[in-house]
Design a protein around this motif. Structure first.
Motif, PDB file in Angstrom:
ATOM      1  N   ARG A  89       0.828  -1.208   0.000  1.00 57.80           N
ATOM      2  CA  ARG A  89       0.000   0.000   0.000  1.00 57.80           C
ATOM      3  C   ARG A  89       0.866   1.263   0.000  1.00 57.80           C
ATOM      4  NH1 ARG A  89      -4.823  -0.673   4.436  1.00 57.80           N
ATOM      5  NH2 ARG A  89      -6.009  -2.260   3.328  1.00 57.80           N
ATOM      6  N   PHE A 201      -6.842   2.824   3.195  1.00 52.58           N
ATOM      7  CA  PHE A 201      -6.408   2.729   1.800  1.00 52.58           C
ATOM      8  C   PHE A 201      -7.425   3.274   0.786  1.00 52.58           C
ATOM      9  CE2 PHE A 201      -4.978  -0.350  -1.714  1.00 52.58           C
ATOM     10  CZ  PHE A 201      -3.836   0.377  -2.003  1.00 52.58           C
ATOM     11  N   ASP A 202      -8.674   3.493   1.205  1.00 56.14           N
ATOM     12  CA  ASP A 202      -9.751   3.772   0.239  1.00 56.14           C
ATOM     13  C   ASP A 202      -9.483   4.945  -0.708  1.00 56.14           C
ATOM     14  OD1 ASP A 202     -10.996   1.675   1.345  1.00 56.14           O
ATOM     15  OD2 ASP A 202     -12.602   2.794   2.331  1.00 56.14           O
ATOM     16  N   LYS A 205      -6.636   4.208  -3.095  1.00 54.99           N
ATOM     17  CA  LYS A 205      -7.071   3.269  -4.131  1.00 54.99           C
ATOM     18  C   LYS A 205      -7.918   3.984  -5.189  1.00 54.99           C
ATOM     19  CE  LYS A 205      -9.866  -0.796  -3.942  1.00 54.99           C
ATOM     20  NZ  LYS A 205     -10.246  -1.949  -3.133  1.00 54.99           N
ATOM     21  N   TRP A 208      -5.699   6.085  -7.309  1.00 53.34           N
ATOM     22  CA  TRP A 208      -4.868   5.214  -8.148  1.00 53.34           C
ATOM     23  C   TRP A 208      -5.679   4.706  -9.346  1.00 53.34           C
ATOM     24  CZ3 TRP A 208      -4.510   0.430 -10.303  1.00 53.34           C
ATOM     25  CH2 TRP A 208      -3.242   0.038 -10.748  1.00 53.34           C
ATOM     26  N   LEU A 235      -7.814  -3.080  -8.111  1.00 53.04           N
ATOM     27  CA  LEU A 235      -6.686  -3.148  -7.192  1.00 53.04           C
ATOM     28  C   LEU A 235      -7.214  -3.673  -5.867  1.00 53.04           C
ATOM     29  CD1 LEU A 235      -3.695  -2.069  -7.022  1.00 53.04           C
ATOM     30  CD2 LEU A 235      -4.657  -0.010  -5.992  1.00 53.04           C
ATOM     31  N   ASP A 237      -7.030  -4.662  -1.694  1.00 58.14           N
ATOM     32  CA  ASP A 237      -6.639  -3.845  -0.549  1.00 58.14           C
ATOM     33  C   ASP A 237      -5.199  -4.047  -0.105  1.00 58.14           C
ATOM     34  OD1 ASP A 237      -8.942  -2.464  -0.431  1.00 58.14           O
ATOM     35  OD2 ASP A 237      -9.869  -3.679   1.140  1.00 58.14           O
ATOM     36  N   GLY A 239      -2.822  -4.118  -2.396  1.00 56.41           N
ATOM     37  CA  GLY A 239      -2.014  -3.542  -3.479  1.00 56.41           C
ATOM     38  C   GLY A 239      -1.845  -4.468  -4.669  1.00 56.41           C
TER      39      GLY A 239
END
Ligand code: BTN
Length: 264
Positions: A89, A201-202, A205, A208, A235, A237, A239
């Motif tokens: 991540r 991470f939301d 992500k 990205w 993707l 969680d 990565g």
């Protein structure tokens, strides 16, 4: 334009990344040096910058071309408090941070290619190499190494990568101030790192996915001699890249080089 270390240190005072700062006119690899500093107990935010590298390394045992006077070669030390399997991540977040900064120089032309190549006009402008020291359950530290082609010109690029690599100067036709670029880069990495640590991470992500033209397309991922082909679904969680393979199976890919397969 060379580095002005005194001015750089002043500008980085009080910042999350870039303190302490180690600068080398020439070094083997900034990643090796940052790793050594990590083992010696250096604090989070420690940064290593070199004007040139004699053993610059890329992912998958590749060489990273690192001549003096033109580009950014830097490695930063982070000590995140989460499980080692979520470490990718961090490099995904770094890709987002780099892409966002490079977009300020070339709006609309920057894309991400899984796992974390930054492309400008479809050519590679930055590579990220993350290395980690960890136990089974805890990360001791992560070294985030970034190589950005800033002012290198066409003729200085090795012939074998001339068709697939570029620099900010090649694409903008202007010389770019490396020092200003690295200051905003460190600041932006700190921003996305904080987002990751505090909120997860939301958002990373989502950003990205917005910057990655690969999703929804047919791709091929090669790792050493093995390849997986299918449709890139998203993707995960951790990565990894989720692919719907040709035989209908959903697979997760953790390492390799992904390319979009041109449909005829
Ligand atoms: C890749 O795309 O394969 C990753 C390239 C990473 C290059 C950078 S330059 C600074 C740091 N030191 C190294 O030896 N490698 C990384």
């Amino acid at each position: 334009m060379g580095w002005n270390l005194e001015a750089l240190e002043k500008r980085l005072t009080g910042k999350v990344i870039g303190q302490p700062l180690y600068y080398y006119p020439e070094i083997g690899s900034t990643n090796d040096e940052a790793f050594r500093l990590g083992v010696a107990g250096a604090p989070e935010g420690t940064a290593v910058i070199a004007d040139s590298q004699t053993k610059g390394r890329g992912r998958l045992q590749r060489v990273w071309h690192s001549p003096p006077g033109s580009n950014i070669y830097t490695s930063i030390l982070l000590r995140p408090n989460f499980s080692p399997d979520l470490a990718p991540r961090i490099s995904i977040a770094a890709g987002v941070a780099v892409a966002e900064i490079l977009s300020t120089y070339c709006p609309g032309l920057v894309e991400l290619k899984w796992p974390n190549d930054v492309l400008l006009n479809r050519k590679k402008v930055c590579g990220i190499l993350a290395q980690m020291k960890a136990s089974a359950s805890d990360i001791d530290f992560v070294v985030l190494g970034m190589g950005i082609n800033v002012n290198i010109n066409d003729k200085q690029l090795p012939p074998d990568i001339r068709t697939i690599a570029t620099s900010l100067a090649i694409e903008t036709g202007q010389e770019i101030d490396r020092q200003e670029l690295i200051i905003s880069l460190y600041e932006n990495i700190a921003k996305w790192y904080k987002e990751l640590i505090q909120r997860g991470f939301d958002a990373i992500k989502e950003k990205w996915l917005n910057l990655s033209p690969m999703i929804g397309k047919k791709v091929q991922v090669m790792f050493r001699d093995e390849g997986v082909s299918g449709k890139a679904l998203g993707l995960d969680d951790d990565g990894s890249l989720i692919i719907l393979s040709l035989n209908g199976e959903t697979v997760k890919v953790f390492a390799g080089d992904a390319t979009i397969v041109k449909e005829r």
